[in-house]
Design an enzyme around this catalytic site. Structure first.
Site, short mmCIF file in Angstrom:
data_model
loop_
_atom_site.label_atom_id
_atom_site.label_comp_id
_atom_site.label_asym_id
_atom_site.label_seq_id
_atom_site.Cartn_x
_atom_site.Cartn_y
_atom_site.Cartn_z
N LYS A 100 -24.82 -25.37 104.00
CA LYS A 100 -25.64 -26.00 102.96
C LYS A 100 -27.10 -26.00 103.38
CE LYS A 100 -22.29 -26.99 100.13
NZ LYS A 100 -22.20 -26.27 98.84
N ARG A 101 -27.44 -25.10 104.26
CA ARG A 101 -28.83 -24.92 104.73
C ARG A 101 -29.39 -26.23 105.30
NH1 ARG A 101 -26.18 -20.87 103.89
NH2 ARG A 101 -26.99 -19.07 102.74
N ALA A 152 -33.10 -27.59 104.18
CA ALA A 152 -33.40 -27.39 102.75
C ALA A 152 -33.73 -28.69 102.03
CB ALA A 152 -32.21 -26.72 102.07
N LEU A 178 -33.52 -32.69 100.65
CA LEU A 178 -32.51 -33.56 100.03
C LEU A 178 -31.32 -32.75 99.52
CD1 LEU A 178 -31.79 -36.37 98.70
CD2 LEU A 178 -33.01 -35.52 96.68
N LEU A 206 -29.26 -31.87 96.90
CA LEU A 206 -29.44 -32.08 95.47
C LEU A 206 -28.12 -32.36 94.76
CD1 LEU A 206 -32.10 -29.27 94.97
CD2 LEU A 206 -32.52 -31.74 94.84
N GLY A 262 -37.44 -32.65 101.86
CA GLY A 262 -37.09 -33.62 102.89
C GLY A 262 -37.04 -33.01 104.28
N GLU A 285 -40.41 -33.39 105.45
CA GLU A 285 -40.63 -34.82 105.75
C GLU A 285 -40.05 -35.16 107.13
OE1 GLU A 285 -40.67 -37.50 102.05
OE2 GLU A 285 -39.02 -36.12 101.66
N GLU A 326 -40.40 -30.78 95.32
CA GLU A 326 -40.10 -32.00 94.57
C GLU A 326 -40.71 -31.96 93.17
OE1 GLU A 326 -40.71 -31.91 97.77
OE2 GLU A 326 -39.61 -33.45 98.85
N ARG A 348 -38.68 -30.06 90.91
CA ARG A 348 -37.35 -30.66 90.68
C ARG A 348 -37.44 -31.96 89.90
NH1 ARG A 348 -35.43 -26.11 92.31
NH2 ARG A 348 -35.41 -25.66 94.53
N GLY A 368 -39.62 -38.85 99.12
CA GLY A 368 -39.04 -40.18 99.33
C GLY A 368 -38.68 -40.42 100.78
C1 1HE Z 1 -28.13 -26.89 98.83
C2 1HE Z 1 -29.50 -27.16 99.03
C3 1HE Z 1 -29.96 -28.45 98.73
C4 1HE Z 1 -29.13 -25.12 99.60
N1 1HE Z 1 -29.06 -29.33 98.23
N2 1HE Z 1 -27.28 -27.79 98.33
N3 1HE Z 1 -34.68 -28.87 98.20
C5 1HE Z 1 -34.87 -27.75 97.50
O1 1HE Z 1 -35.26 -27.74 96.37
C6 1HE Z 1 -34.49 -26.47 98.21
C7 1HE Z 1 -33.26 -25.87 97.57
N4 1HE Z 1 -32.72 -24.76 98.34
C8 1HE Z 1 -33.27 -23.51 98.33
O2 1HE Z 1 -34.32 -23.27 97.77
C9 1HE Z 1 -32.51 -22.45 99.06
O3 1HE Z 1 -31.15 -22.85 99.22
C10 1HE Z 1 -33.08 -22.14 100.49
C11 1HE Z 1 -34.43 -21.44 100.33
C12 1HE Z 1 -33.24 -23.39 101.32
C13 1HE Z 1 -32.09 -21.22 101.25
O4 1HE Z 1 -31.80 -20.06 100.46
P1 1HE Z 1 -30.51 -19.18 100.82
O5 1HE Z 1 -30.54 -17.98 99.91
O6 1HE Z 1 -30.45 -18.94 102.29
O7 1HE Z 1 -29.23 -20.10 100.50
P2 1HE Z 1 -28.59 -20.48 99.08
O8 1HE Z 1 -27.66 -19.37 98.65
O9 1HE Z 1 -29.62 -20.88 98.10
O10 1HE Z 1 -27.75 -21.80 99.43
C14 1HE Z 1 -26.57 -21.72 100.23
C15 1HE Z 1 -25.73 -22.94 99.86
O11 1HE Z 1 -26.46 -24.13 100.24
C16 1HE Z 1 -25.48 -23.07 98.38
O12 1HE Z 1 -24.25 -23.71 98.22
P3 1HE Z 1 -22.89 -22.89 97.86
O13 1HE Z 1 -21.82 -23.92 97.82
O14 1HE Z 1 -23.17 -22.21 96.56
O15 1HE Z 1 -22.73 -21.87 99.00
C17 1HE Z 1 -26.59 -24.00 97.92
O16 1HE Z 1 -26.27 -24.68 96.74
C18 1HE Z 1 -26.66 -24.96 99.10
N5 1HE Z 1 -27.94 -25.62 99.18
N6 1HE Z 1 -30.08 -26.03 99.51
C19 1HE Z 1 -27.78 -29.00 98.06
N7 1HE Z 1 -31.21 -28.81 98.91
C20 1HE Z 1 -36.04 -38.02 100.22
S1 1HE Z 1 -36.54 -37.12 98.94
C21 1HE Z 1 -36.61 -35.49 99.37
C22 1HE Z 1 -36.68 -34.64 98.14
C23 1HE Z 1 -36.38 -33.22 98.41
O17 1HE Z 1 -36.08 -32.82 99.51
S2 1HE Z 1 -36.50 -32.19 97.06
C24 1HE Z 1 -36.27 -30.60 97.68
C25 1HE Z 1 -34.83 -30.20 97.67
#
Ligand code: 1HE
Length: 275
Positions: free
Chosen positions: A42-43, A79, A81, A83, A126, A129, A149, A152, A157
């Site tokens: 889940k990265r 990656a 929070l 999501l 996060g 963060e 964020e 999204r 946070g």
């Molecule tokens: C996840 C998450 C996640 C990956 N929550 N499941 N963060 C983001 O908006 C970043 C979202 N993630 C990405 O943009 C990409 O996943 C990455 C650039 C980090 C990595 O890409 P990649 O091609 O290596 O991996 P992938 O194919 O996108 O993801 C592999 C799996 O990890 C996949 O799940 P699967 O079951 O389909 O294999 C994805 O869904 C899962 N995955 N990132 C849940 N973030 C206290 S407040 C903080 C607020 C925030 O942090 S907002 C930013 C959230």
């Protein structure tokens, strides 16, 4: 790179409370504890359980630990929070969720020992963060930084609005959040997101070497750098200078400082040399 000090590579058994944390991989290497985020599939996205385990790990550091290295398993540091957990939360639940991140990351920043982060791949949301709560950041050239964020529909946070502007300024963080701007590893070094930049695969060696150096400092000096320095930097100059004089007096009176100064004067301690 200089090799580690004798005994620095000795792997010690972990206390049960740390060994039980399944979302972290923890290894004790001499006086350095290596904590890895361990959800690579889940990265290393941070769910509630991972926040709780980070908190548990940092409040239960074994007594012998003098520095921590924090890294991420797999292709990315973190990656952000998880999501998939972002269900319908009330305002009160949202606040409690954010405060649980604050409690955990506060233990990273204001815990007992300095933390060196190894950053590679995505250091986003996060994940950035968390990185910003660490004291020294070593980036591999694969690292990239973003705050998605804004895209999204969220706000930071996990302490990002308090910590990240202190590294890169309000204007850069505003740009990252409003436009989705991504900084690469070189840009991250230039703007202050990392203090070191190394080749892909070189981050752990560099971080362990830095952590080993940190671990060899007098504990009270490290405490002053972690706890007094950032607070003084947030004070007005007059209060800051007064607080500095108190901290300086306490640190220099410590036996650790006295014996180190004696060692230098007797020619037994290393000189400051160019890189
Ligand atoms: C996840 C998450 C996640 C990956 N929550 N499941 N963060 C983001 O908006 C970043 C979202 N993630 C990405 O943009 C990409 O996943 C990455 C650039 C980090 C990595 O890409 P990649 O091609 O290596 O991996 P992938 O194919 O996108 O993801 C592999 C799996 O990890 C996949 O799940 P699967 O079951 O389909 O294999 C994805 O869904 C899962 N995955 N990132 C849940 N973030 C206290 S407040 C903080 C607020 C925030 O942090 S907002 C930013 C959230």
């Amino acid at each position: 790179m200089t090799s580690l000090a004798p005994g620095a590579d000795r792997v010690a058994p972990l206390p049960a409370v740390l060994a039980a944390l399944d979302l972290l991989r923890i290894e004790s290497v001499g006086a350095v504890l290596h904590i890895r985020l361990n959800r690579p599939a889940k990265r290393n996205a941070i769910n509630d359980a991972l926040v709780a385990q980070l908190h548990t790990a940092f409040v239960n550091l074994p007594e012998a630990v003098r520095a921590v290295v924090l890294s991420g398993e797999g292709e990315h540091f973190c990656a952000g929070l998880d999501l998939s957990e972002l269900s319908e939360r009330s305002a009160a639940e949202g606040m409690a969720h954010s405060r649980s991140w604050h409690a955990a990351f506060d233990q990273v920043q204001r815990g007992r020992v300095p933390v060196v982060a190894v950053l590679h791949g995505a250091v986003v949301g996060g994940g950035l963060e968390l990185a910003s709560a660490c004291h020294v950041r070593v980036a591999e050239s694969s690292a990239y930084y973003a705050l998605p964020e804004g895209q999204r529909g969220l706000f930071v946070g996990g302490g990002g609005s308090a910590r990240i502007p202190r590294l890169i300024g309000v204007a850069r963080m505003t740009d990252m959040m409003l436009t989705g701007r991504v900084y690469d590893a070189k840009e991250g070094l230039a703007v202050g997101l990392s203090q070191y930049l190394v080749d892909v695969g070189g981050g752990m060696e560099k971080a362990l070497w830095l952590a080993q150096r940190i671990a060899a400092n007098a504990p009270l000096s490290n405490f002053a750098v972690m706890h007094a320095l950032p607070r003084i930097a947030d004070m007005g100059q007059d209060e800051g200078l007064f607080t500095e004089s108190l901290m300086a007096a306490i640190a220099q009176g410590d036996e650790g400082a006295k014996s180190r100064m004696r060692d230098f004067l007797e020619g037994k301690a290393g000189k400051v040399t160019k890189g």
